[in-house]
Design an enzyme around this catalytic site. Structure first.
Site, short mmCIF file in Angstrom:
data_model
loop_
_atom_site.label_atom_id
_atom_site.label_comp_id
_atom_site.label_asym_id
_atom_site.label_seq_id
_atom_site.Cartn_x
_atom_site.Cartn_y
_atom_site.Cartn_z
N ARG A 177 -79.13 43.11 17.27
CA ARG A 177 -79.25 42.15 18.37
C ARG A 177 -80.55 41.32 18.26
NH1 ARG A 177 -80.54 42.40 24.30
NH2 ARG A 177 -79.07 41.06 25.40
N ILE A 200 -78.66 35.23 26.43
CA ILE A 200 -77.78 36.16 25.73
C ILE A 200 -77.44 37.24 26.77
CG2 ILE A 200 -79.83 37.35 24.77
CD1 ILE A 200 -78.22 38.21 22.38
N SER A 201 -76.17 37.57 26.91
CA SER A 201 -75.76 38.48 27.98
C SER A 201 -76.29 39.89 27.75
CB SER A 201 -74.23 38.54 28.07
OG SER A 201 -73.70 37.24 28.21
N GLN A 202 -76.28 40.64 28.83
CA GLN A 202 -76.69 42.05 28.80
C GLN A 202 -75.78 42.85 27.85
OE1 GLN A 202 -75.74 43.70 32.58
NE2 GLN A 202 -76.79 45.63 32.17
#
Ligand code: SAH
Length: 231
Positions: free
Chosen positions: A40, A66-68
């Site tokens: 990530r 950027i999403s969780q």
């Protein structure tokens, strides 16, 4: 890597915590394996890399995030993919969700309205050798008809309503995973299934907070809706 192990256990913990809403106490092994494989930190601005494996969203520029990790894992699980699938993502952002999908399916198409983000995501995916992802700049509300129908569609920005073009571009029996709702108000993550008669069946999964899916008419000059300058 210690940080990665921590991220995976944070996802598992949050899945358990929300099991009464999402209807399961664990996500599929396939999805968790994909989460483990994708670095990530490669999708996060250098200055913020210390946050890469925390279970939270991170800014990626252009007012986007950027999403969780928990949400990325949950949405990937809800999409219910097979290795032979071809899927469409709306809202490429950093390219991280597309990278996770690239591990789960045969081919990923992804649309991003901010050209700079699309270019950056393409570079990162290419560097990591994820060659089954194709990205284009454009308005995701219209889908990507050239490659339709899809075995699944995932929207990673909140839409005020379900775009009909996306339903049209789904295979019968396939799913659309989409956060529905207005910006800065309650949004619900929905699973929408296309039935053989063309009708849709919707299931409300969880309250969520996403950046808005911008409308097509606003996308030519800016990625932000301009409320002072109506058409
Ligand atoms: N999936 C991304 C996170 C996306 S944030 C990731 O893994 O990093 C939502 C993204 O949707 C933003 O990059 C935003 O620019 C994009 N977006 C918003 N409206 C859009 C539209 N109409 N068409 C395509 N992309 C859109």
């Amino acid at each position: 890597m210690k940080e990665m192990r921590q991220m995976l256990s944070d996802i598992e913990w949050e899945v358990k915590l929300t099991r009464s809403m999402i209807g399961k106490a664990a996500l599929s092994d396939r999805v968790m394996a994909a989460m483990k494989q994708v670095p990530r930190h490669k999708f996060i601005p250098k200055a913020l890399r210390e946050y890469a494996y925390q279970n939270g969203p991170v800014p990626i520029g252009f007012g986007q995030t950027i999403s969780q990790p928990y949400i990325v894992a949950l949405m990937s699980d809800l999409l219910d993919t097979k290795p032979s699938d071809v899927v469409l993502e709306i809202g490429t952002g950093s390219g991280y969700q597309a990278a996770i999908l690239s591990k789960l399916v045969r081919q990923v198409y992804s649309i991003e309205v901010v050209e700079e983000l699309a270019t950056m995501a393409r570079t990162h995916l290419h560097e990591l050798g994820y060659n089954n992802v194709e990205i284009r700049t454009g308005d995701g509300n219209l889908g990507w008809p050239e490659h339709a129908p899809y075995d699944g569609i995932i929207v990673t920005a909140a839409a005020p309503h379900i775009p009909q073009s996306l339903i049209d571009q789904l295979h019968t029996g396939a799913r659309l995973v989409i956060p529905l709702g207005l910006p800065y108000s309650a949004q619900e993550l929905m699973v929408v299934e296309k039935k053989p008669d063309g009708k849709i069946e919707t299931q409300d999964v969880l309250s969520v907070a996403f950046v808005p899916l911008v409308e097509g008419r606003n996308t030519s000059s800016s990625h932000q809706p301009d409320r002072h300058n109506p058409m």
